[in-house]
Design an enzyme around this catalytic site. Structure first.
Site, PDB file in Angstrom:
ATOM      1  N   HIS A 123      -2.990   6.991   3.880  1.00 16.81           N
ATOM      2  CA  HIS A 123      -3.460   5.742   3.278  1.00 16.81           C
ATOM      3  C   HIS A 123      -4.801   5.391   3.923  1.00 16.81           C
ATOM      4  O   HIS A 123      -4.952   5.420   5.141  1.00 16.81           O
ATOM      5  CB  HIS A 123      -2.425   4.649   3.527  1.00 16.81           C
ATOM      6  CG  HIS A 123      -2.893   3.275   3.164  1.00 16.81           C
ATOM      7  ND1 HIS A 123      -3.573   3.017   1.996  1.00 16.81           N
ATOM      8  CD2 HIS A 123      -2.789   2.089   3.818  1.00 16.81           C
ATOM      9  CE1 HIS A 123      -3.862   1.722   1.950  1.00 16.81           C
ATOM     10  NE2 HIS A 123      -3.405   1.145   3.038  1.00 16.81           N
ATOM     11  N   ASN A 168     -10.057  -0.254   1.531  1.00 14.87           N
ATOM     12  CA  ASN A 168      -8.618  -0.152   1.328  1.00 14.87           C
ATOM     13  C   ASN A 168      -8.293  -0.573  -0.114  1.00 14.87           C
ATOM     14  O   ASN A 168      -8.437  -1.738  -0.467  1.00 14.87           O
ATOM     15  CB  ASN A 168      -7.911  -1.066   2.344  1.00 14.87           C
ATOM     16  CG  ASN A 168      -6.407  -1.035   2.223  1.00 14.87           C
ATOM     17  OD1 ASN A 168      -5.856  -0.529   1.243  1.00 14.87           O
ATOM     18  ND2 ASN A 168      -5.741  -1.586   3.210  1.00 14.87           N
ATOM     19  N   CYS A 180       0.816  -1.218   0.000  1.00 15.20           N
ATOM     20  CA  CYS A 180       0.000   0.000   0.000  1.00 15.20           C
ATOM     21  C   CYS A 180       0.849   1.267   0.000  1.00 15.20           C
ATOM     22  O   CYS A 180       0.328   2.359  -0.188  1.00 15.20           O
ATOM     23  CB  CYS A 180      -0.941   0.002   1.198  1.00 15.20           C
ATOM     24  SG  CYS A 180      -1.994  -1.441   1.253  1.00 15.20           S
TER      25      CYS A 180
HETATM   26  O1  UT7 Z   1      -3.010  -1.445   3.882  1.00 10.89           O
HETATM   27  C1  UT7 Z   1      -2.498  -2.142   4.966  1.00 10.89           C
HETATM   28  C2  UT7 Z   1      -3.364  -3.328   5.134  1.00 10.89           C
HETATM   29  N1  UT7 Z   1      -3.965  -3.637   6.328  1.00 10.89           N
HETATM   30  C3  UT7 Z   1      -4.480  -2.863   7.303  1.00 10.89           C
HETATM   31  O2  UT7 Z   1      -4.351  -1.690   7.350  1.00 10.89           O
HETATM   32  C4  UT7 Z   1      -5.219  -3.575   8.368  1.00 10.89           C
HETATM   33  C5  UT7 Z   1      -4.905  -3.110   9.752  1.00 10.89           C
HETATM   34  N2  UT7 Z   1      -5.760  -3.782  10.721  1.00 10.89           N
HETATM   35  C6  UT7 Z   1      -7.049  -3.470  10.891  1.00 10.89           C
HETATM   36  O3  UT7 Z   1      -7.575  -2.597  10.245  1.00 10.89           O
HETATM   37  C7  UT7 Z   1      -7.809  -4.197  11.988  1.00 10.89           C
HETATM   38  O4  UT7 Z   1      -6.922  -4.971  12.755  1.00 10.89           O
HETATM   39  C8  UT7 Z   1      -8.945  -5.102  11.448  1.00 10.89           C
HETATM   40  C9  UT7 Z   1     -10.064  -4.234  10.919  1.00 10.89           C
HETATM   41  C10 UT7 Z   1      -8.410  -6.012  10.360  1.00 10.89           C
HETATM   42  C11 UT7 Z   1      -9.492  -5.939  12.585  1.00 10.89           C
HETATM   43  O5  UT7 Z   1      -9.937  -5.113  13.642  1.00 10.89           O
HETATM   44  P1  UT7 Z   1      -9.525  -5.434  15.145  1.00 10.89           P
HETATM   45  O6  UT7 Z   1     -10.196  -4.468  15.994  1.00 10.89           O
HETATM   46  O7  UT7 Z   1      -8.029  -5.506  15.208  1.00 10.89           O
HETATM   47  O8  UT7 Z   1     -10.172  -6.849  15.354  1.00 10.89           O
HETATM   48  P2  UT7 Z   1      -9.477  -8.220  15.736  1.00 10.89           P
HETATM   49  O9  UT7 Z   1      -8.658  -8.730  14.606  1.00 10.89           O
HETATM   50  O10 UT7 Z   1      -8.822  -8.050  17.074  1.00 10.89           O
HETATM   51  O11 UT7 Z   1     -10.750  -9.128  15.911  1.00 10.89           O
HETATM   52  C12 UT7 Z   1     -11.699  -8.893  16.919  1.00 10.89           C
HETATM   53  C13 UT7 Z   1     -12.807  -9.917  16.782  1.00 10.89           C
HETATM   54  C14 UT7 Z   1     -12.281 -11.337  16.625  1.00 10.89           C
HETATM   55  O12 UT7 Z   1     -13.163 -12.185  17.328  1.00 10.89           O
HETATM   56  P3  UT7 Z   1     -12.761 -12.752  18.779  1.00 10.89           P
HETATM   57  O13 UT7 Z   1     -11.480 -13.494  18.557  1.00 10.89           O
HETATM   58  O14 UT7 Z   1     -12.586 -11.535  19.627  1.00 10.89           O
HETATM   59  O15 UT7 Z   1     -13.935 -13.592  19.111  1.00 10.89           O
HETATM   60  C15 UT7 Z   1     -12.410 -11.602  15.159  1.00 10.89           C
HETATM   61  O16 UT7 Z   1     -12.579 -12.954  14.862  1.00 10.89           O
HETATM   62  O17 UT7 Z   1     -13.569  -9.638  15.601  1.00 10.89           O
HETATM   63  C16 UT7 Z   1     -13.651 -10.821  14.802  1.00 10.89           C
HETATM   64  N3  UT7 Z   1     -13.712 -10.436  13.409  1.00 10.89           N
HETATM   65  C17 UT7 Z   1     -14.876 -10.153  12.796  1.00 10.89           C
HETATM   66  N4  UT7 Z   1     -16.145 -10.138  13.233  1.00 10.89           N
HETATM   67  C18 UT7 Z   1     -17.087  -9.776  12.336  1.00 10.89           C
HETATM   68  C19 UT7 Z   1     -12.717 -10.272  12.523  1.00 10.89           C
HETATM   69  N5  UT7 Z   1     -13.190  -9.900  11.334  1.00 10.89           N
HETATM   70  C20 UT7 Z   1     -14.534  -9.811  11.476  1.00 10.89           C
HETATM   71  C21 UT7 Z   1     -15.576  -9.455  10.598  1.00 10.89           C
HETATM   72  N6  UT7 Z   1     -16.832  -9.440  11.082  1.00 10.89           N
HETATM   73  N7  UT7 Z   1     -15.357  -9.101   9.327  1.00 10.89           N
END
Ligand code: UT7
Length: 329
Positions: free
Chosen positions: A256, A286, A116
């Site tokens: 970004h 994104n 990115c």
């Molecule tokens: O361009 C560079 C590329 N990448 C990025 O910039 C991504 C950077 N990261 C992020 O934006 C965030 O980490 C995410 C949006 C990907 C995830 O958000 P988060 O607040 O870090 O959530 P998490 O990964 O800690 O997940 C929290 C919970 C998990 O469930 P448990 O383990 O707490 O039960 C996940 O399984 O949310 C769950 N989860 C979802 N639930 C519903 C993960 N994805 C989803 C989803 N819908 N799409």
């Protein structure tokens, strides 16, 4: 501080697919909810390219608009750089496909891969070539169809990404204007955090790599999130200081567009107001290499950027990589 002939953005353009994939659509595809996606990412919808379309199609549309905006024809271009992680082919370069399609008869062409951060890496590669007098006009494009390498059964990634392209023409600008500073960095120890494992020389395509979704993006979202929040404010500050300026001089930050929470964290740490930070992640998700030039084009066309404004672009991505640059419009 960039030395030599002053170089700046003399034209911008962008292109996005017509097809909209909403959070409600995704609710029907994976175990997710509009509420979760909106609160955790700020994304409401993203654009998805139609069947048969490829990255070069959108890169071409964005390029045509950027050339028109700059008031130049393709045969005036000396170089085309396409930043992408989803090229049409492994080779030839997508930039060469564009060279032919645009009729850029004098232009050299190559692709560049920095996740990115790719667009900022490409601008940073091109700008000194103009500053030194080697080239006069360079087309820099950030284009990605991440939908092509997204696993739509993986809720951790499929809600995040969209398809788009953004283009700029770089050329000479009046003294005191243009790109003032460039700040780039990388940390390859974080390469596993955001990766497409198969399709390269390490794991060539096989029925097994396809069956195991190894051609799709795999991401440790939490770690990438922490890295992004850690890096964005210092990166932006460093670019501004390298230009001999301070954050108080900044009129507009275009970060970004990955996640509204990352953008808000950076904004708060930098002491900027919501009005000073351009955000369109809600509409496109994104879009990888396209994210910054797409936002830049929208900001410019909506009148958000005035002549003389100090603009800062900053981003991060796979690699891990990061980059920022300060520009006097
Ligand atoms: O361009 C560079 C590329 N990448 C990025 O910039 C991504 C950077 N990261 C992020 O934006 C965030 O980490 C995410 C949006 C990907 C995830 O958000 P988060 O607040 O870090 O959530 P998490 O990964 O800690 O997940 C929290 C919970 C998990 O469930 P448990 O383990 O707490 O039960 C996940 O399984 O949310 C769950 N989860 C979802 N639930 C519903 C993960 N994805 C989803 C989803 N819908 N799409």
């Amino acid at each position: 501080m960039l030395q030599g002939i002053p170089v700046g953005i003399i034209g911008t353009g962008s292109a996005v697919p017509e097809l909209i994939l909403t959070n409600a659509d995704l609710e029907k595809m994976v175990d997710t909810s509009d509420e979760w996606i909106k609160t955790r990412t700020g994304i409401q919808q993203r654009r998805i390219a139609g069947e048969g379309q490829s990255t070069s199609d959108y890169a071409y549309m964005a390029a045509v608009k950027a050339l028109a905006d700059a008031g130049i024809t393709a045969d005036e271009l000396d170089l085309i750089i396409v930043a992408t992680v989803t090229p049409d082919y492994q080779f030839p370069a997508t930039a060469c496909l564009l060279q032919n399609r645009l009729g850029a008869t004098r232009a050299a062409a190559f692709d560049l891969s920095a996740g990115c951060s790719g667009f900022l890496y490409a601008v940073s590669t091109a700008a000194p070539m103009i500053a030194s007098g080697l080239y006069r006009k360079i087309l820099v494009i950030g284009a990605d169809l991440l939908s092509r390498i997204t696993n739509y059964q993986d809720r951790n990634t499929c809600v995040l990404f969209g398809d788009a392209a953004g283009a700029v023409v770089l050329g000479e600008v009046p003294q005191g204007k243009g790109i003032l500073s460039i700040q780039l960095g990388s940390d390859g120890s974080g390469g596993e955090l955001l990766i497409q494992r198969a399709g390269g020389s390490k794991a060539p395509a096989s029925t097994q790599t396809v069956a195991e979704h190894e051609h799709s993006i795999v991401m440790n979202g939490k770690e990438v999130f922490k890295f992004a929040v850690r890096i964005m404010d210092n990166l932006t500050r460093e670019a501004v200081e390298k230009a001999g300026l301070s954050m108080a001089d900044v009129d507009c930050l275009i970060p970004h567009q990955a996640n509204i929470r990352i953008i808000d964290a950076a904004r708060e740490r930098l002491g900027l107001t919501e009005e000073q930070v351009f955000v369109n992640v809600q509409n496109y998700g994104n879009t990888s290499s396209a994210s910054i030039p797409l936002a830049l084009d929208e900001a410019k066309r909506s009148g958000r950027l005035g002549s003389g404004d100090l603009l800062v672009l900053c981003g991060f991505g796979a690699g891990l990589t990061w980059g920022a640059c300060a520009i006097r419009m």
